[in-house]
Design an enzyme around this catalytic site. Structure first.
Site, PDB file in Angstrom:
ATOM      1  CG  ASN A  91     -14.642  10.757   2.489  1.00  0.00           C
ATOM      2  OD1 ASN A  91     -14.167  12.008   2.576  1.00  0.00           O
ATOM      3  ND2 ASN A  91     -12.963  10.836   3.990  1.00  0.00           N
ATOM      4  CG  HIS A 151      -9.856  11.773  13.438  1.00  0.00           C
ATOM      5  ND1 HIS A 151      -8.328  11.986  13.713  1.00  0.00           N
ATOM      6  CD2 HIS A 151      -9.699  11.954  12.547  1.00  0.00           C
ATOM      7  CE1 HIS A 151      -7.782  12.336  13.166  1.00  0.00           C
ATOM      8  NE2 HIS A 151      -8.543  11.636  11.853  1.00  0.00           N
ATOM      9  NE  ARG A 161      -3.563  18.216   9.199  1.00  0.00           N
ATOM     10  CZ  ARG A 161      -4.335  16.803   9.232  1.00  0.00           C
ATOM     11  NH1 ARG A 161      -4.522  16.096  10.650  1.00  0.00           N
ATOM     12  NH2 ARG A 161      -4.843  17.094   8.266  1.00  0.00           N
ATOM     13  CD  GLU A 187     -12.970   7.684  10.096  1.00  0.00           C
ATOM     14  OE1 GLU A 187     -11.834   6.819   9.568  1.00  0.00           O
ATOM     15  OE2 GLU A 187     -12.968   8.599  10.282  1.00  0.00           O
ATOM     16  CB  ILE A 228      -0.360   5.223  14.064  1.00  0.00           C
ATOM     17  CG1 ILE A 228       0.550   5.154  13.326  1.00  0.00           C
ATOM     18  CG2 ILE A 228       1.047   4.440  15.322  1.00  0.00           C
ATOM     19  CD1 ILE A 228       0.787   6.567  12.909  1.00  0.00           C
ATOM     20  N   GLY A 229      -1.969   3.149  15.298  1.00  0.00           N
ATOM     21  CA  GLY A 229      -2.529   2.467  16.771  1.00  0.00           C
ATOM     22  C   GLY A 229      -2.657   1.320  16.800  1.00  0.00           C
ATOM     23  CG  ASP A 288       4.134   4.953   6.398  1.00  0.00           C
ATOM     24  OD1 ASP A 288       4.374   4.503   7.512  1.00  0.00           O
ATOM     25  OD2 ASP A 288       4.058   4.804   5.078  1.00  0.00           O
ATOM     26  NE  ARG A 307     -14.527  11.751   7.312  1.00  0.00           N
ATOM     27  CZ  ARG A 307     -13.325  11.022   7.554  1.00  0.00           C
ATOM     28  NH1 ARG A 307     -12.765  10.376   7.102  1.00  0.00           N
ATOM     29  NH2 ARG A 307     -12.435  11.733   8.813  1.00  0.00           N
TER      30      ARG A 307
HETATM   31  P1  ADP Z   1      -6.266   7.633   7.758  1.00  0.00           P
HETATM   32  O1  ADP Z   1      -6.232   8.742   8.911  1.00  0.00           O
HETATM   33  O2  ADP Z   1      -5.760   8.907   5.964  1.00  0.00           O
HETATM   34  O3  ADP Z   1      -7.550   7.228   7.640  1.00  0.00           O
HETATM   35  P2  ADP Z   1      -5.171   5.053   7.980  1.00  0.00           P
HETATM   36  O4  ADP Z   1      -5.433   4.919   9.656  1.00  0.00           O
HETATM   37  O5  ADP Z   1      -5.222   3.942   7.842  1.00  0.00           O
HETATM   38  O6  ADP Z   1      -4.583   6.697   7.649  1.00  0.00           O
HETATM   39  O7  ADP Z   1      -3.097   5.386   8.599  1.00  0.00           O
HETATM   40  C1  ADP Z   1      -1.984   5.481   8.034  1.00  0.00           C
HETATM   41  C2  ADP Z   1      -0.713   5.391   8.557  1.00  0.00           C
HETATM   42  O8  ADP Z   1      -1.414   4.496   9.832  1.00  0.00           O
HETATM   43  C3  ADP Z   1       0.177   5.863   7.962  1.00  0.00           C
HETATM   44  O9  ADP Z   1       0.824   6.616   7.706  1.00  0.00           O
HETATM   45  C4  ADP Z   1       1.445   5.222   7.958  1.00  0.00           C
HETATM   46  O10 ADP Z   1       2.200   5.547   8.793  1.00  0.00           O
HETATM   47  C5  ADP Z   1       0.518   3.916   9.735  1.00  0.00           C
HETATM   48  N1  ADP Z   1       0.503   2.188   9.609  1.00  0.00           N
HETATM   49  C6  ADP Z   1       0.240   1.484   9.069  1.00  0.00           C
HETATM   50  N2  ADP Z   1       0.385  -0.041   9.305  1.00  0.00           N
HETATM   51  C7  ADP Z   1       1.777   0.894  10.335  1.00  0.00           C
HETATM   52  C8  ADP Z   1       1.784  -0.216  10.857  1.00  0.00           C
HETATM   53  N3  ADP Z   1       2.018  -1.821  10.477  1.00  0.00           N
HETATM   54  N4  ADP Z   1       3.157   0.063  11.692  1.00  0.00           N
HETATM   55  C9  ADP Z   1       3.739   1.466  11.733  1.00  0.00           C
HETATM   56  N5  ADP Z   1       2.096   1.951  11.318  1.00  0.00           N
HETATM   57  C10 ADP Z   1       1.520   2.186  10.520  1.00  0.00           C
END
Ligand code: ADP
Length: 405
Positions: A7, A186, A247, A390, A337-338, A288, A97
């Protein structure tokens, strides 16, 4: 089969070397990140996984360009101490990618001069990603001349959307002449999640209906009917849709003229502000989600507002997608986050009981890394947390493209 996944970004190259048979039988041999290409000090973080042990190596040296970056990757992968293969020729395929191919490809393709020309043709619609993606392909062709190179497009999964979902209600020739439409992004993640959901709930892919919610640095949702994408929240660029770290997501375009008139910003500064200074960061100063949740819990009113806005926008999209996909089997949370933020998932699901969304609070709060269900027993809709992957999806599609299996 050893597949290298790449990537390439404007100043970075992310890589992962996998040895894989199928979606369940694979090993990550090495992964890493080349950063700050073209800056005073470049950095390579290289991790190898051998016999269940993880070893990390960091190098700091200036890297003039992507060619120099890739040359370090090859040197590290084949290094007697820090490497995992003896020769670059052991790599049997390279999966790239690539952000966007517009409507030209709806699947993964073998890279040919024509494919490269298409990626170039879409520079204007993916100005931050397509040029470095193509650069990544060109340096990989030099370093792995015998390995087939394959492009996996972030837009491909969304190509099944019908015109009513992908067209903007603007003069039609903006679409026919200038290719303006919703492409979505995505796609590799939403496709992986679609397959993982079918497997998790034990339904054939062609009968699986879901709402995929990818919440990472970028955030997007996909409505999936019978295993195929029918709508998605990102648009012609990744700016549209959900509120993200930096964003804005959906906005009234006329607001741009108003603020530009007041501040003297030009359109580039404005779009930059919507991409980089907005979203959670714009509302509460941090992007974050861990910090936003912490600040909100500590009584910071702006962080609380940002969190409410973030979750409310997702609730609205869930409502919309439940309307367009009949008989949804599951709503699925994934990405940083999810997968990790129980408080965010709880806020999103709270108050949606009338739609069949009933979260089991204890299951939601339990710490776990793997795929899991977090809905109440007997709830009409399943709520799942599934880790996205991914790189694995790119490696699998690369292998499939090369071997036909
Ligand atoms: P990308 O979209 O760059 O692949 P990720 O899927 O790794 O990124 O997601 C990164 C985001 O996930 C970070 O901005 C962070 O806010 C969030 N994150 C990671 N761990 C946690 C957690 N335990 N609680 C809340 N948010 C989290």
């Amino acid at each position: 089969m050893k597949i290298l996944v790449i990537n390439a970004g404007s100043s970075s190259i992310k890589y992962q070397l996998m040895d894989l048979a199928d979606a369940h039988r694979y090993a990550v041999l090495a992964s890493g990140l080349v950063e700050k290409i073209g800056e005073a000090t470049g950095r390579v973080t290289h991790t190898i996984f051998t016999d269940g042990q993880e070893q990390r190596f960091v190098e700091e040296n200036p890297l003039k360009n992507h060619h120099e970056g890739m040359s370090r990757v090859v040197a590290l992968l084949t290094d007697p101490q820090r490497g995992v293969i003896r020769d670059a020729a052991e790599i049997e395929g390279v999966g790239h990618r690539v952000l966007s191919c517009g409507e030209v490809y709806s699947d993964t393709v073998r890279i040919t001069p024509k494919v490269k020309a298409t990626i170039r043709e879409f520079f204007p619609l993916g100005p931050l990603h397509n040029p470095p993606n193509l650069m990544g392909i060109e340096v990989a062709e030099e370093f792995f001349p015998r390995a087939p190179q394959v492009a996996v497009f972030d837009t491909a999964f969304h190509q099944t959307m019908p015109p009513k979902a992908f067209l903007y209600a603007v003069p039609y020739e903006w679409y026919t002449r200038h290719r303006l439409r919703r492409y979505g992004f995505h796609g590799t993640s939403h496709k992986f999640i679609t397959q993982a959901t079918a497997e998790f709930i034990g339904k054939p892919l062609a009968k699986t209906n879901l709402i995929s919610i990818h919440l990472g640095n970028g955030c997007s949702m996909a409505a999936v009917r019978h295993g195929k994408c029918v709508d998605t929240s990102m648009g012609v660029t990744p700016l549209e849709g959900l509120i993200m770290g930096t964003r804005s997501g959906d906005m009234d375009p006329a607001a741009l003229e108003y603020i530009m008139g007041l501040t003297g910003m030009d359109i580039h500064q404005m779009v930059n502000a919507l991409n980089k200074q907005s979203g959670l960061k714009g509302i509460c100063g941090v992007n974050d989600m861990r910090e936003v949740v912490e600040k909100a819990a500590g009584g910071d009113a702006q962080a609380e507002t940002a969190l409410q806005m973030f979750c409310y926008r997702i609730q609205k999209y869930i409502g919309a997608y439940l309307a367009v996909v009949p008989h949804v089997d599951a709503i699925v949370f994934t990405a940083g986050i999810g997968q990790n933020s129980a408080p965010v998932r709880e806020r999103i699901c709270t108050g949606l009981g009338h739609l069949g969304i009933r979260l089991d609070l204890a299951k939601n709060a339990a710490r776990a890394n793997g795929p899991r269900a977090i809905h109440q027993a007997g709830a009409p809709l399943q709520i799942l947390v599934l880790p996205t992957n991914e790189e694995l999806q790119i490696a699998l599609e690369t292998k499939q493209n090369i071997t036909g299996a």
